[in-house]
Design a protein around this motif. Sequence first.
Motif, PDB file in Angstrom:
ATOM      1  N   SER A  97     -19.707  59.634  16.662  1.00  0.00           N
ATOM      2  CA  SER A  97     -20.371  60.697  15.795  1.00  0.00           C
ATOM      3  C   SER A  97     -20.528  62.296  16.447  1.00  0.00           C
ATOM      4  O   SER A  97     -20.426  63.114  15.887  1.00  0.00           O
ATOM      5  N   SER A  98     -20.731  62.102  17.701  1.00  0.00           N
ATOM      6  CA  SER A  98     -20.904  63.403  18.704  1.00  0.00           C
ATOM      7  C   SER A  98     -19.581  64.038  18.847  1.00  0.00           C
ATOM      8  O   SER A  98     -19.530  65.170  18.887  1.00  0.00           O
ATOM      9  N   ILE A  99     -18.513  63.218  18.974  1.00  0.00           N
ATOM     10  CA  ILE A  99     -17.178  63.841  19.357  1.00  0.00           C
ATOM     11  C   ILE A  99     -16.507  64.503  17.964  1.00  0.00           C
ATOM     12  O   ILE A  99     -16.140  65.588  17.804  1.00  0.00           O
ATOM     13  N   MET A 100     -16.338  63.423  17.137  1.00  0.00           N
ATOM     14  CA  MET A 100     -15.832  63.797  15.781  1.00  0.00           C
ATOM     15  C   MET A 100     -16.629  64.477  14.743  1.00  0.00           C
ATOM     16  O   MET A 100     -16.749  64.110  13.725  1.00  0.00           O
ATOM     17  N   THR A 101     -17.216  65.666  15.131  1.00  0.00           N
ATOM     18  CA  THR A 101     -18.130  66.427  14.321  1.00  0.00           C
ATOM     19  C   THR A 101     -17.116  66.912  13.170  1.00  0.00           C
ATOM     20  O   THR A 101     -15.900  67.292  13.289  1.00  0.00           O
ATOM     21  N   SER A 102     -17.970  67.413  12.066  1.00  0.00           N
ATOM     22  CA  SER A 102     -17.350  68.111  10.964  1.00  0.00           C
ATOM     23  C   SER A 102     -16.603  69.473  11.746  1.00  0.00           C
ATOM     24  O   SER A 102     -15.313  69.727  11.116  1.00  0.00           O
ATOM     25  N   LYS A 134     -11.803  72.340  12.900  1.00  0.00           N
ATOM     26  CA  LYS A 134     -10.928  73.145  14.241  1.00  0.00           C
ATOM     27  C   LYS A 134      -9.498  72.775  14.384  1.00  0.00           C
ATOM     28  O   LYS A 134      -8.524  73.068  14.594  1.00  0.00           O
ATOM     29  N   LEU A 135      -9.550  71.028  14.584  1.00  0.00           N
ATOM     30  CA  LEU A 135      -8.144  70.282  14.594  1.00  0.00           C
ATOM     31  C   LEU A 135      -7.362  70.692  13.472  1.00  0.00           C
ATOM     32  O   LEU A 135      -6.026  70.963  13.456  1.00  0.00           O
ATOM     33  N   LEU A 136      -7.867  70.455  12.131  1.00  0.00           N
ATOM     34  CA  LEU A 136      -7.114  70.788  10.966  1.00  0.00           C
ATOM     35  C   LEU A 136      -6.680  72.350  10.893  1.00  0.00           C
ATOM     36  O   LEU A 136      -5.169  72.571  10.727  1.00  0.00           O
ATOM     37  N   ILE A 137      -7.357  73.192  11.171  1.00  0.00           N
ATOM     38  CA  ILE A 137      -6.943  74.771  11.214  1.00  0.00           C
ATOM     39  C   ILE A 137      -5.865  74.926  12.345  1.00  0.00           C
ATOM     40  O   ILE A 137      -4.750  75.600  12.070  1.00  0.00           O
ATOM     41  N   SER A 138      -5.945  74.381  13.664  1.00  0.00           N
ATOM     42  CA  SER A 138      -4.971  74.622  14.498  1.00  0.00           C
ATOM     43  C   SER A 138      -3.701  74.010  14.059  1.00  0.00           C
ATOM     44  O   SER A 138      -2.477  74.549  14.366  1.00  0.00           O
TER      45      SER A 138
END
Length: 189
Positions: free
Chosen positions: A16-21, A26-30
């Motif tokens: 939960s601390s790594i895969m924050t919204s 950011k991953l999606l936009i990149s």
Amino acid sequence: MSYDRYVAICNPLRYSSIMTSEYCVKLLISCWLAVLFITAMDTVTLLMLKFCRKNVIDHFFCDIVPLLEIACSGTQFVELEVSALGPPVLCIPLIIIIVSYSKIIVTIYKIPSNISRRKAFSTCSSHLIVVSIFYCTLFSVYVIPTSGQSSTISKVLSLIYTVVTPLINPIIYSMRNKDIMKAIKETID
């Protein structure tokens, strides 16, 4: 998806601390920006081609290889672009998936309980099945030399990665849902 599964299995307490919204956005936009950039480059270079024969391609959709076959102007620049961009576009995500799943498998084998191990494998298996089908057909169409391949085989393989894979994706993921499996069993009985 493979990175998400990697974090969930290899770092469950930190998930939960790594895969924050914010990180997911950011991953999606990149990913979207990379695809938008590559698609824009392909479109611009294809717009430079001249087509002097019939503008009908023997394919299910407007793919780059059939377009190059009916072009009558020099296609060397487009072929160079495809050769330069193709391998990274195919291989970078595949490498990320392979590395993630390698680390996941190593972590799963360290789990002492068979039930926990089976549950961890079932979490990843649906994604791995879909990714395998997608990449096998994609590589068959674009990486393996097509000189001996008939246009029918190429069209069928293209149909698999463009239609069949997205079609079976929700089916494969749904099979893990207990409520859906119960409804299917009730319908069959």
